[in-house]
Design an enzyme around this catalytic site. Structure first.
Site, PDB file in Angstrom:
ATOM      1  N   LYS A 178       0.845  -1.198   0.000  1.00  0.00           N
ATOM      2  CA  LYS A 178       0.000   0.000   0.000  1.00  0.00           C
ATOM      3  C   LYS A 178       0.878   1.244   0.000  1.00  0.00           C
ATOM      4  O   LYS A 178       2.030   1.226   0.442  1.00  0.00           O
ATOM      5  CB  LYS A 178      -0.944   0.028   1.209  1.00  0.00           C
ATOM      6  CG  LYS A 178      -0.286   0.087   2.600  1.00  0.00           C
ATOM      7  CD  LYS A 178       0.051   1.471   3.080  1.00  0.00           C
ATOM      8  CE  LYS A 178       0.791   1.452   4.424  1.00  0.00           C
ATOM      9  NZ  LYS A 178       1.537   2.665   4.716  1.00  0.00           N
ATOM     10  N   ASP A 205      -2.458  -1.582   9.713  1.00  0.00           N
ATOM     11  CA  ASP A 205      -2.807  -1.590   8.289  1.00  0.00           C
ATOM     12  C   ASP A 205      -3.000  -2.989   7.708  1.00  0.00           C
ATOM     13  O   ASP A 205      -3.096  -3.138   6.492  1.00  0.00           O
ATOM     14  CB  ASP A 205      -1.841  -0.728   7.450  1.00  0.00           C
ATOM     15  CG  ASP A 205      -0.401  -0.906   7.855  1.00  0.00           C
ATOM     16  OD1 ASP A 205      -0.096  -1.974   8.403  1.00  0.00           O
ATOM     17  OD2 ASP A 205       0.396   0.019   7.614  1.00  0.00           O
TER      18      ASP A 205
HETATM   19  O1  C5P Z   1      -0.095  -1.084  14.276  1.00  0.00           O
HETATM   20  P1  C5P Z   1       1.324  -1.305  13.874  1.00  0.00           P
HETATM   21  O2  C5P Z   1       1.913  -2.522  14.540  1.00  0.00           O
HETATM   22  O3  C5P Z   1       1.542  -1.309  12.419  1.00  0.00           O
HETATM   23  O4  C5P Z   1       2.126  -0.053  14.434  1.00  0.00           O
HETATM   24  C1  C5P Z   1       3.514  -0.029  14.542  1.00  0.00           C
HETATM   25  C2  C5P Z   1       3.925   1.154  15.375  1.00  0.00           C
HETATM   26  O5  C5P Z   1       3.676   2.366  14.665  1.00  0.00           O
HETATM   27  C3  C5P Z   1       3.167   1.314  16.683  1.00  0.00           C
HETATM   28  O6  C5P Z   1       3.765   0.565  17.721  1.00  0.00           O
HETATM   29  C4  C5P Z   1       3.265   2.804  16.935  1.00  0.00           C
HETATM   30  O7  C5P Z   1       4.546   3.135  17.455  1.00  0.00           O
HETATM   31  C5  C5P Z   1       3.198   3.373  15.528  1.00  0.00           C
HETATM   32  N1  C5P Z   1       1.823   3.756  15.133  1.00  0.00           N
HETATM   33  C6  C5P Z   1       1.229   4.864  15.717  1.00  0.00           C
HETATM   34  N2  C5P Z   1      -0.035   5.234  15.345  1.00  0.00           N
HETATM   35  C7  C5P Z   1      -0.693   4.548  14.395  1.00  0.00           C
HETATM   36  C8  C5P Z   1      -0.112   3.420  13.778  1.00  0.00           C
HETATM   37  C9  C5P Z   1       1.163   3.060  14.174  1.00  0.00           C
HETATM   38  O8  C5P Z   1       1.831   5.525  16.585  1.00  0.00           O
HETATM   39  N3  C5P Z   1      -1.919   4.939  14.038  1.00  0.00           N
END
Ligand code: C5P
Length: 305
Positions: free
Chosen positions: A15, A145
């Site tokens: 993406k 995502d």
């Molecule tokens: O949800 P995901 O594991 O992809 O997120 C990875 C990291 O990215 C999270 O631990 C956080 O530090 C950051 N993040 C965030 N806000 C979001 C998505 C991700 O702060 N909406």
């Protein structure tokens, strides 16, 4: 009676974010987002095969360094299998092989694509028939995502990115994609956003202008409104990304943009031919330059036996 399916291959796309509005961090540490996800034709293939034991293997193109992948057991595919099996109260069995073509730690959700594809493939070989609603809920537990990698196309993401609503997108948009040899940590980029913008509004900026431009199918109009709140922090951490964006734009790309949290940069072009010519020029300075178009489908079955 359906014959038993013993092996399934599911393809899931990378993406990019056409719009990424980021608000001040929530109490749980995540940032509220208003984003427009866009699936592009750079895909990982995940094959799940019935077997007694459990194993995950990765096949990498020569431009992906095996050291950049998470260590065995921490892979998001293992976590996807564990959550899906727990949801149904069954054990985790099978062999899963991932053929990667999406840059690792690149801001293109390659790991999320693998997780989404593994969920769909294992659901099929384990004959679970999980509802879409439950698959999306499991996907959301795996990462912000991952639900979008199931849905694909072009979609608005809210919440922390996990709430996905498809939007009509009849355009075909052509992109030059320039991965970076060195990854960039997503949490580090979000942390740097907080440092650079301590007074960020709680509500992320909306995507109305982006959605209106999509409806025109005109890449010039889309180029004007592409937006990424993580671009400044990513470039502050990696000034070479700013130079790359300037270079791509000076070579005629309509607009260059950091993809998600980076470091992959994407360049919107007018057409397939235009993208190929911008890509050829960027290849003078960059080892790997790809051309992809979107929108493409989310995780979908491509082969079964
Ligand atoms: O949800 P995901 O594991 O992809 O997120 C990875 C990291 O990215 C999270 O631990 C956080 O530090 C950051 N993040 C965030 N806000 C979001 C998505 C991700 O702060 N909406």
């Amino acid at each position: 009676m359906n014959p038993v399916t013993s092996a399934v291959t599911v393809r899931a796309p990378a993406k990019i974010n056409l719009h990424l509005g980021v608000g001040a961090p929530r109490p749980d540490g995540f940032h509220p987002l208003t984003t427009v996800y866009h699936a592009v034709g750079l895909c990982d293939d995940v094959t799940a095969t019935l077997a007694d034991g459990w194993g995950v293997s990765m096949a990498l193109p020569d431009w992906i360094d095996a050291d950049d992948l998470p260590a065995d057991g921490e892979n998001i595919v293992d976590r996807a299998a564990t959550l899906l099996a727990a949801h149904h109260g069954i054990g985790v069995t099978g062999l899963v092989s991932v053929v990667k073509a999406i840059p690792v730690a690149g801001g293109m959700a390659g790991g999320s694509a693998d997780a989404a594809a593994a969920l769909v493939a294992l659901d099929r070989v384990w004959d679970l028939r999980t509802s879409d609603e439950d698959l999306l809920a499991i996907a959301a537990q795996l990462g912000s995502d991952v639900p979008f990698a199931l849905v694909g196309g072009t979609a608005v993401g809210t919440g922390r990115g996990e709430l996905v609503e498809p939007v009509v997108d009849h355009g075909t948009w052509w992109w030059v994609v320039v991965p970076s040899e060195e990854g960039l940590s997503t949490p580090a980029v979000y942390r740097h956003f907080d440092e650079m913008f301590p007074d960020a509004a709680p509500e992320p900026c909306g995507a109305d202008a982006l959605l209106a431009a999509l409806a025109t199918r005109d890449p010039h109009r889309l180029a004007d409104v592409l937006h990424n709140d993580l671009q400044l922090p990513a470039i502050d951490l990696r000034p070479d990304l700013g130079e790359l964006i300037d270079r791509g734009q000076s070579l005629g790309a309509l607009r260059g943009l950091v993809s998600g949290s980076g470091p992959t940069c994407v360049f919107l072009c007018e057409s397939a031919d235009h993208a190929r010519s911008v890509a050829a020029a960027l290849e003078q300075d960059h080892a790997l330059v790809l051309v992809a178009n979107g929108p493409v489908a989310g995780a979908h079955l491509v082969e079964y036996a």
